[in-house]
Design an enzyme around this catalytic site. Sequence first.
Site, PDB file in Angstrom:
ATOM      1  N   GLY A   9      54.769  46.235  37.706  1.00 57.78           N
ATOM      2  CA  GLY A   9      54.464  44.814  37.616  1.00 57.78           C
ATOM      3  C   GLY A   9      53.461  44.578  36.501  1.00 57.78           C
ATOM      4  N   LYS A  78      52.908  44.986  45.099  1.00 56.53           N
ATOM      5  CA  LYS A  78      52.487  43.900  45.967  1.00 56.53           C
ATOM      6  C   LYS A  78      52.033  44.494  47.303  1.00 56.53           C
ATOM      7  CE  LYS A  78      53.478  40.305  43.368  1.00 56.53           C
ATOM      8  NZ  LYS A  78      52.444  39.334  42.914  1.00 56.53           N
ATOM      9  N   ALA A 130      46.635  39.432  34.178  1.00 52.16           N
ATOM     10  CA  ALA A 130      47.872  39.878  33.530  1.00 52.16           C
ATOM     11  C   ALA A 130      49.048  39.106  34.092  1.00 52.16           C
ATOM     12  CB  ALA A 130      48.076  41.374  33.732  1.00 52.16           C
ATOM     13  N   LYS A 186      35.890  40.057  46.450  1.00 50.08           N
ATOM     14  CA  LYS A 186      37.070  39.706  45.648  1.00 50.08           C
ATOM     15  C   LYS A 186      38.074  38.917  46.504  1.00 50.08           C
ATOM     16  CE  LYS A 186      40.013  39.715  42.219  1.00 50.08           C
ATOM     17  NZ  LYS A 186      40.724  40.924  41.785  1.00 50.08           N
ATOM     18  N   ASN A 204      44.210  28.232  36.733  1.00 50.53           N
ATOM     19  CA  ASN A 204      42.972  28.269  37.504  1.00 50.53           C
ATOM     20  C   ASN A 204      41.980  27.180  37.126  1.00 50.53           C
ATOM     21  OD1 ASN A 204      44.123  30.527  38.596  1.00 50.53           O
ATOM     22  ND2 ASN A 204      42.689  31.991  37.706  1.00 50.53           N
ATOM     23  N   ASN A 254      44.492  31.181  33.106  1.00 58.56           N
ATOM     24  CA  ASN A 254      45.271  32.194  33.810  1.00 58.56           C
ATOM     25  C   ASN A 254      46.208  31.580  34.852  1.00 58.56           C
ATOM     26  OD1 ASN A 254      45.779  35.067  34.313  1.00 58.56           O
ATOM     27  ND2 ASN A 254      44.904  34.670  36.323  1.00 58.56           N
ATOM     28  N   GLU A 269      51.577  37.077  48.470  1.00 54.61           N
ATOM     29  CA  GLU A 269      50.691  37.970  49.225  1.00 54.61           C
ATOM     30  C   GLU A 269      49.747  37.180  50.130  1.00 54.61           C
ATOM     31  OE1 GLU A 269      49.876  41.836  46.620  1.00 54.61           O
ATOM     32  OE2 GLU A 269      49.475  40.029  45.462  1.00 54.61           O
TER      33      GLU A 269
END
Length: 311
Positions: A9, A78, A130, A186, A204, A254, A269
């Site tokens: 990915g 994932k 990314a 995080k 974002n 992003n 997710e």
Amino acid sequence: MKIAIVGPGAIGCLLAGLLSRQKGRHDVWLLDKHPQRAKKIKESGITIEGVTAAKQSVNITADAKLIGQSELVVIATKSYDTESALASIKPLLSGETNVMSLQNGIGNLQLVSDMVGQDRTVCAITSHGATLISDGRVKHTGKGDTVIGKLDGKLFRDVRHISNALNDAGIMTKTSKDIGNALWSKLIINAGINPLSAICRVPNGVILKREGIKELMRQLVIEAVKVAKKNKIKLIFDDPLAKVESVCQSTADNISSMLQDVLNKKRTEIDFINGAISRYAKNAGIKTPVNDTIVCIIKAIEDSYKEQAGI
């Protein structure tokens, strides 16, 4: 070091491309579950665009036996594919192999630890952005810190060895004795940003520009912090809301991984991010109505992919 990265990915390709540039330093492999895609990437190599520009040939296969035992296995799939990824890596493992989870959310590390033991389980948290453009082609949208450590807090020589390899490849990496708290920190950032970007379909930075979205972000973060405190998690920043806003600003352009999934009509997710916060809250007797609702909305979006109007 012999390194096998599981999952081609965005992050997997970025990591493989950067590490493979260190000619003669490391034996780097990508493990893919799709033979045809592996063949395609083997022929074309990995192309990195954006803040890093590179084109790199890589070793890639769909057969773990062709790779053989490795010193480091990086799980970059994932979160919902973690179990199948772990089942595929058995030919890569020796008694000395470290397995590092470089994934979103909470829950992956326990699966890794159950398989290889806590002493060989490494957690990695990265702020690199990314976006996968196509097979083997990734846009590096932003640089950031990467932190690694083991769950028991012990900084063994192998952790420093991994950190040195990543730093040599240009992935600025620090080691931490407190990786569990860093992982939760995080998680709170992802919980405040990713689902809102996916629901509103915005980069974002837009979250801070629209008061309605910004207020939802604030509520998500407040609830998540309450859950962390109840579970005696010490966050690595003093002002969680300010930190989430700062990340929104620094990654303004992003496209979050969850938004990428929604745009591509793939499973997200959410269960491992806001869903994890809801589960921990329930076990602790805390109500998290905003996180609970956000989980339901994302799942509703996933369930209706086929019926969504093309407008």
